[in-house]
Design an enzyme around this catalytic site. Sequence first.
Site, PDB file in Angstrom:
ATOM      1  N   CYS A 143       0.823  -1.216   0.000  1.00  0.00           N
ATOM      2  CA  CYS A 143       0.000   0.000   0.000  1.00  0.00           C
ATOM      3  C   CYS A 143       0.859   1.270   0.000  1.00  0.00           C
ATOM      4  O   CYS A 143       0.693   2.138  -0.866  1.00  0.00           O
ATOM      5  CB  CYS A 143      -0.977  -0.010   1.173  1.00  0.00           C
ATOM      6  SG  CYS A 143      -0.233  -0.448   2.753  1.00  0.00           S
TER       7      CYS A 143
HETATM    8  N1  LIG Z   1      -4.282  -3.894   5.165  1.00  0.00           N
HETATM    9  C1  LIG Z   1      -3.762  -3.250   4.128  1.00  0.00           C
HETATM   10  O1  LIG Z   1      -4.004  -2.047   3.939  1.00  0.00           O
HETATM   11  C2  LIG Z   1      -2.884  -3.969   3.153  1.00  0.00           C
HETATM   12  C3  LIG Z   1      -2.508  -3.297   1.975  1.00  0.00           C
HETATM   13  C4  LIG Z   1      -1.688  -3.951   1.041  1.00  0.00           C
HETATM   14  C5  LIG Z   1      -1.257  -5.239   1.299  1.00  0.00           C
HETATM   15  N2  LIG Z   1      -1.620  -5.865   2.466  1.00  0.00           N
HETATM   16  C6  LIG Z   1      -1.140  -7.234   2.655  1.00  0.00           C
HETATM   17  O2  LIG Z   1      -2.246  -8.113   2.402  1.00  0.00           O
HETATM   18  C7  LIG Z   1      -2.196  -9.250   3.272  1.00  0.00           C
HETATM   19  C8  LIG Z   1      -3.486  -9.291   4.089  1.00  0.00           C
HETATM   20  O3  LIG Z   1      -3.585  -8.100   4.837  1.00  0.00           O
HETATM   21  P1  LIG Z   1      -4.826  -7.814   5.791  1.00  0.00           P
HETATM   22  O4  LIG Z   1      -4.689  -6.400   6.222  1.00  0.00           O
HETATM   23  O5  LIG Z   1      -6.081  -8.280   5.160  1.00  0.00           O
HETATM   24  O6  LIG Z   1      -4.453  -8.767   7.025  1.00  0.00           O
HETATM   25  P2  LIG Z   1      -5.423  -9.299   8.184  1.00  0.00           P
HETATM   26  O7  LIG Z   1      -6.566  -8.354   8.343  1.00  0.00           O
HETATM   27  O8  LIG Z   1      -4.556  -9.551   9.362  1.00  0.00           O
HETATM   28  O9  LIG Z   1      -5.982 -10.682   7.606  1.00  0.00           O
HETATM   29  C9  LIG Z   1      -5.162 -11.813   7.434  1.00  0.00           C
HETATM   30  C10 LIG Z   1      -6.004 -13.017   7.028  1.00  0.00           C
HETATM   31  O10 LIG Z   1      -5.170 -14.174   6.993  1.00  0.00           O
HETATM   32  C11 LIG Z   1      -5.622 -15.139   7.949  1.00  0.00           C
HETATM   33  N3  LIG Z   1      -4.408 -15.604   8.668  1.00  0.00           N
HETATM   34  C12 LIG Z   1      -3.733 -14.931   9.630  1.00  0.00           C
HETATM   35  N4  LIG Z   1      -2.640 -15.636  10.013  1.00  0.00           N
HETATM   36  C13 LIG Z   1      -2.630 -16.754   9.270  1.00  0.00           C
HETATM   37  C14 LIG Z   1      -1.747 -17.883   9.200  1.00  0.00           C
HETATM   38  N5  LIG Z   1      -0.662 -17.982   9.981  1.00  0.00           N
HETATM   39  N6  LIG Z   1      -2.036 -18.861   8.308  1.00  0.00           N
HETATM   40  C15 LIG Z   1      -3.123 -18.766   7.544  1.00  0.00           C
HETATM   41  N7  LIG Z   1      -4.010 -17.738   7.584  1.00  0.00           N
HETATM   42  C16 LIG Z   1      -3.753 -16.737   8.422  1.00  0.00           C
HETATM   43  C17 LIG Z   1      -6.578 -14.419   8.872  1.00  0.00           C
HETATM   44  O11 LIG Z   1      -7.668 -15.222   9.292  1.00  0.00           O
HETATM   45  P3  LIG Z   1      -7.550 -16.389  10.382  1.00  0.00           P
HETATM   46  O12 LIG Z   1      -6.591 -15.885  11.444  1.00  0.00           O
HETATM   47  O13 LIG Z   1      -8.940 -16.582  10.861  1.00  0.00           O
HETATM   48  O14 LIG Z   1      -7.048 -17.562   9.619  1.00  0.00           O
HETATM   49  C18 LIG Z   1      -7.147 -13.329   7.965  1.00  0.00           C
HETATM   50  O15 LIG Z   1      -8.230 -13.837   7.210  1.00  0.00           O
HETATM   51  C19 LIG Z   1      -0.946  -9.046   4.147  1.00  0.00           C
HETATM   52  O16 LIG Z   1       0.110  -9.795   3.619  1.00  0.00           O
HETATM   53  C20 LIG Z   1      -0.673  -7.551   4.065  1.00  0.00           C
HETATM   54  O17 LIG Z   1       0.706  -7.245   4.233  1.00  0.00           O
HETATM   55  C21 LIG Z   1      -2.431  -5.264   3.372  1.00  0.00           C
END
Ligand SMILES: NC(=O)c1ccc[n+]([C@@H]2O[C@H](COP(=O)([O-])OP(=O)(O)OC[C@H]3O[C@@H](n4cnc5c(N)ncnc54)[C@H](OP(=O)(O)O)[C@@H]3O)[C@@H](O)[C@H]2O)c1
Length: 321
Positions: A143
Amino acid sequence: MKIGILGASGYTGEELLRLLLERQDIDVIYITSRRYEGKTLTEINPRFINTRFESLKFESFSEEKILKCDLIFSCLPHGESKKILEKFLGKVFIIDLSQDYRKDERVLYGLTNIYDVYTKHFLKRTFKKDLIKKYKIIANPGCYPTSIIIPLYPLIKGNFIDKNTLIICDSKSGASGAGKKLKEDLLFCELNENFYCYKPTNHRHEEEIKYILNTKKLKFTPHILPIERGILSTIYFKSSYSLENIKSLLREFYKNDKNVKILNRYPQLKFVNLTNEIHIYLDYDKENDLFILLSAIDNLGKGASGQAIENLDILIKYSLI
Ligand SMILES: NC(=O)c1ccc[n+]([C@@H]2O[C@H](COP(=O)([O-])OP(=O)(O)OC[C@H]3O[C@@H](n4cnc5c(N)ncnc54)[C@H](OP(=O)(O)O)[C@@H]3O)[C@@H](O)[C@H]2O)c1
């Protein structure tokens, strides 16, 4: 087209579901979460009641289910994504939102606006169809990097920035940028009415920005704002070109990109949030002989899920999927 979302209970996964609701050509058939396995999507998020995603249930990881999809969005934390995806490379189309494949030579870095897909601009990168056909994966950009690379890319590639000077990037993000996992610093009482810097050195996004822009002369510092979403980046650089020259280059480079808007006023988060746009403004401080670039995006829109859907649309446009 049948779509699966790994990590659908997190912020980017939820945003993808919200955006894909509008897409009648897309059928979401598989969503995963460890915490909510067995629960329906509507139990966790009532927004989806009375929608075509109403019957979706969170499931565990299943190789068989993944291979039934035409494309998988991976919204897993960095480090975890690669562990799961590696064995599916070349077998199913993947758009990975984590950082795990962003510096992988096999993988297209999916910053949609810098590819020569819409225009024939000489500064744009070639869209490597063959790589996508072979490995079937696109690395969706970070991002903060999206907010910084889009305005800087044409300036650096066109040699419009003095090579011996440092580019300084100062960014502020809403708290959803850190994901949904629990963290003390992000508790309401810690963040509300507060504002702070974190990781001013060696942030992984600084590495990503330098890698894609192919420069070492860049400093990135991230901050957290007490708001839900949005990123504002302020970028300082030196150039021997005029304000008008640089503005013209930006306008020319992005003239066919309807989501890249070069403004005549300062960008604000309220105008980009819940959109897939980036708003850019350029100014010149005569006294200090310094250029100031401002850019604003929605970290969950253009900075994540919105851009992931743009990448899907490029696969569709080029009949790769
Ligand atoms: N947030 C942003 O603005 C943004 C922007 C660009 C890129 N990203 C990237 O996109 C990805 C997702 O970001 P997010 O903000 O959506 O993160 P998040 O809100 O923390 O969601 C992570 C997801 O992955 C699952 N998860 C967590 N730990 C896990 C593990 N060890 N094994 C398997 N599943 C797991 C979680 O559900 P459960 O724990 O229920 O399995 C949840 O559904 C990240 O890599 C982040 O760096 C985020």
